[in-house]
Write an enzyme that holds these catalytic residues in place. Structure first.
Site, PDB file in Angstrom:
ATOM      1  N   ASP A  28      25.727  -0.883  -0.152  1.00  0.00           N
ATOM      2  CA  ASP A  28      25.649   0.402  -0.864  1.00  0.00           C
ATOM      3  C   ASP A  28      24.503   1.277  -0.359  1.00  0.00           C
ATOM      4  O   ASP A  28      23.483   0.775   0.102  1.00  0.00           O
ATOM      5  CB  ASP A  28      25.464   0.122  -2.367  1.00  0.00           C
ATOM      6  CG  ASP A  28      25.744   1.357  -3.209  1.00  0.00           C
ATOM      7  OD1 ASP A  28      26.417   2.285  -2.715  1.00  0.00           O
ATOM      8  OD2 ASP A  28      25.284   1.383  -4.368  1.00  0.00           O
ATOM      9  N   ASN A  76      36.845   2.857  -5.400  1.00  0.00           N
ATOM     10  CA  ASN A  76      36.427   3.815  -4.367  1.00  0.00           C
ATOM     11  C   ASN A  76      37.528   4.811  -3.965  1.00  0.00           C
ATOM     12  O   ASN A  76      37.260   5.813  -3.304  1.00  0.00           O
ATOM     13  CB  ASN A  76      35.881   3.092  -3.123  1.00  0.00           C
ATOM     14  CG  ASN A  76      34.507   2.486  -3.336  1.00  0.00           C
ATOM     15  OD1 ASN A  76      34.172   1.461  -2.749  1.00  0.00           O
ATOM     16  ND2 ASN A  76      33.677   3.099  -4.186  1.00  0.00           N
TER      17      ASN A  76
HETATM   18  C1  IPE Z   1      30.021  -0.551  -4.710  1.00  0.00           C
HETATM   19  O1  IPE Z   1      29.348   0.630  -4.488  1.00  0.00           O
HETATM   20  C2  IPE Z   1      31.176  -0.672  -3.767  1.00  0.00           C
HETATM   21  C3  IPE Z   1      30.846  -0.874  -2.365  1.00  0.00           C
HETATM   22  C4  IPE Z   1      29.641  -0.928  -1.865  1.00  0.00           C
HETATM   23  C5  IPE Z   1      31.951  -1.031  -1.470  1.00  0.00           C
HETATM   24  P1  IPE Z   1      29.682   1.973  -5.289  1.00  0.00           P
HETATM   25  O2  IPE Z   1      28.831   3.023  -4.710  1.00  0.00           O
HETATM   26  O3  IPE Z   1      31.152   2.206  -5.282  1.00  0.00           O
HETATM   27  O4  IPE Z   1      29.251   1.598  -6.758  1.00  0.00           O
HETATM   28  P2  IPE Z   1      28.772   2.512  -7.958  1.00  0.00           P
HETATM   29  O5  IPE Z   1      29.769   3.626  -8.086  1.00  0.00           O
HETATM   30  O6  IPE Z   1      27.415   3.016  -7.617  1.00  0.00           O
HETATM   31  O7  IPE Z   1      28.727   1.613  -9.136  1.00  0.00           O
HETATM   32  C1  IPE Z   2      28.641   2.362   0.042  1.00  0.00           C
HETATM   33  O1  IPE Z   2      27.856   3.500   0.126  1.00  0.00           O
HETATM   34  C2  IPE Z   2      29.921   2.479   0.792  1.00  0.00           C
HETATM   35  C3  IPE Z   2      31.125   2.480  -0.037  1.00  0.00           C
HETATM   36  C4  IPE Z   2      31.150   2.400  -1.316  1.00  0.00           C
HETATM   37  C5  IPE Z   2      32.385   2.588   0.652  1.00  0.00           C
HETATM   38  P1  IPE Z   2      28.070   4.734  -0.837  1.00  0.00           P
HETATM   39  O2  IPE Z   2      29.046   5.661  -0.194  1.00  0.00           O
HETATM   40  O3  IPE Z   2      28.433   4.300  -2.191  1.00  0.00           O
HETATM   41  O4  IPE Z   2      26.639   5.381  -0.803  1.00  0.00           O
HETATM   42  P2  IPE Z   2      25.896   6.061  -2.020  1.00  0.00           P
HETATM   43  O5  IPE Z   2      25.835   5.050  -3.125  1.00  0.00           O
HETATM   44  O6  IPE Z   2      26.684   7.267  -2.396  1.00  0.00           O
HETATM   45  O7  IPE Z   2      24.556   6.384  -1.493  1.00  0.00           O
HETATM   46 MG    MG Z   3      27.306   3.823  -3.798  1.00  0.00          MG
END
Ligand code: IPE
Ligand code: IPE
Ligand code: MG
Length: 248
Positions: A28, A76
């Site tokens: 993340d 997602n």
């Molecule tokens: C969790 O991260 C999913 C992945 C890293 C693939 P998210 O960015 O989707 O989670 P939330 O929305 O912060 O809980």
């Molecule tokens: C994790 O990074 C990747 C996926 C969930 C696919 P994020 O895209 O959630 O990054 P932040 O949390 O917005 O910084």
């Molecule tokens: Mg995220």
């Protein structure tokens, strides 16, 4: 591999003879990493994919048996279409390269999650990667793709319920092992250590069943900045803990 190694001045010693068998990572922070640099979120995902490559290679090098990464959750899909498309494109690129370099890397790869909603081409690449790499031993990398812990448990429960109806099985005979055996992770030991970078302190639907007694490690580092040193730091932290599993 030396028994103890200092990765850098602020990295505590890691006992390489007693590594966690299974490390899982919620990758993340890609979006925030990009934002900080005035780049589009997709640039963050591209950087995150590179980090994944580095960490997966390193995991094999130090002798981890299992590495499970959360790449795309069942939630997602809520993201803007172009971001989802960019993530899928990166996955495709990664898998094509992984297939090409499989003989060199010799990493066993598996996918956790329902692959049916993916583009058929991507789905085939996942299946191909899994099939070709089946023969490798040493390190297994599980990529959670369209994965959700609740979805995974729901599927297992559905399967068991169908068995009861179809075969007249007594619901009272259903054990925890029966559920474990029907998860995407069937046959894989539960994660010992779950790492979440990016400063968020939640599971976001990751390995809900399997994490019952996992040790969590949270760090503010954003996933694209996650390094081998950070992995060692998390392992060293893990090694200082006392796991009691409800005992004393
Ligand atoms: C969790 O991260 C999913 C992945 C890293 C693939 P998210 O960015 O989707 O989670 P939330 O929305 O912060 O809980
Ligand atoms: C994790 O990074 C990747 C996926 C969930 C696919 P994020 O895209 O959630 O990054 P932040 O949390 O917005 O910084
Ligand atoms: Mg995220």
């Amino acid at each position: 591999m030396p028994l103890f190694r200092k990765a850098s001045s602020d990295t505590p010693e890691v006992d390489f003879e007693h590594l966690p068998r299974h490390v899982a990572i919620i990758m993340d922070g890609n979006g925030r990493w990009a934002k900080k640099r005035g780049l589009p979120r997709t640039a963050g995902h591209a950087a995150g994919a590179e980090t994944f490559r580095t960490i997966a290679t390193y995991a094999k090098e130090i002798g981890l048996e299992y590495l499970t990464v959360y790449a795309f959750s069942t939630e997602n899909w809520k993201r803007p279409e172009d971001e989802v498309a960019a993530i899928m494109k990166l996955l495709k690129k990664y898998l094509l390269e992984a297939i090409e370099q499989m003989e060199r890397d010799r990493v066993k790869m598996a996918f956790f999650g329902d692959l049916t909603p993916l583009h058929p081409e991507l789905r085939d690449l996942c299946r191909q990667t899994q099939e070709i790499s089946k023969r490798y031993e040493g390190c297994q990398v599980n990529i959670c793709l369209n994965y959700g812990g609740r979805d995974e448990i729901t599927r297992a429960v559905r399967e068991l319920a169908a068995e009861c109806v179809r075969e007249g099985r007594d619901p009272a005979s259903i054990t925890e092992q029966d559920i474990s055996d029907r998860l995407f992770s069937a046959g894989v030991p539960d994660p010992d250590l779950i790492i979440r970078p990016s400063g968020e302190v939640r599971t976001s639907n990751f390995l809900l069943w399997q994490s019952a007694y996992s040790e969590y490690y949270f760090t503010d580092v954003l996933w694209p900045d996650f390094s081998k040193e950070e992995l060692l730091r998390s392992i060293a932290d893990f090694q200082r803990r006392s796991r009691r599993y409800g005992g004393v």
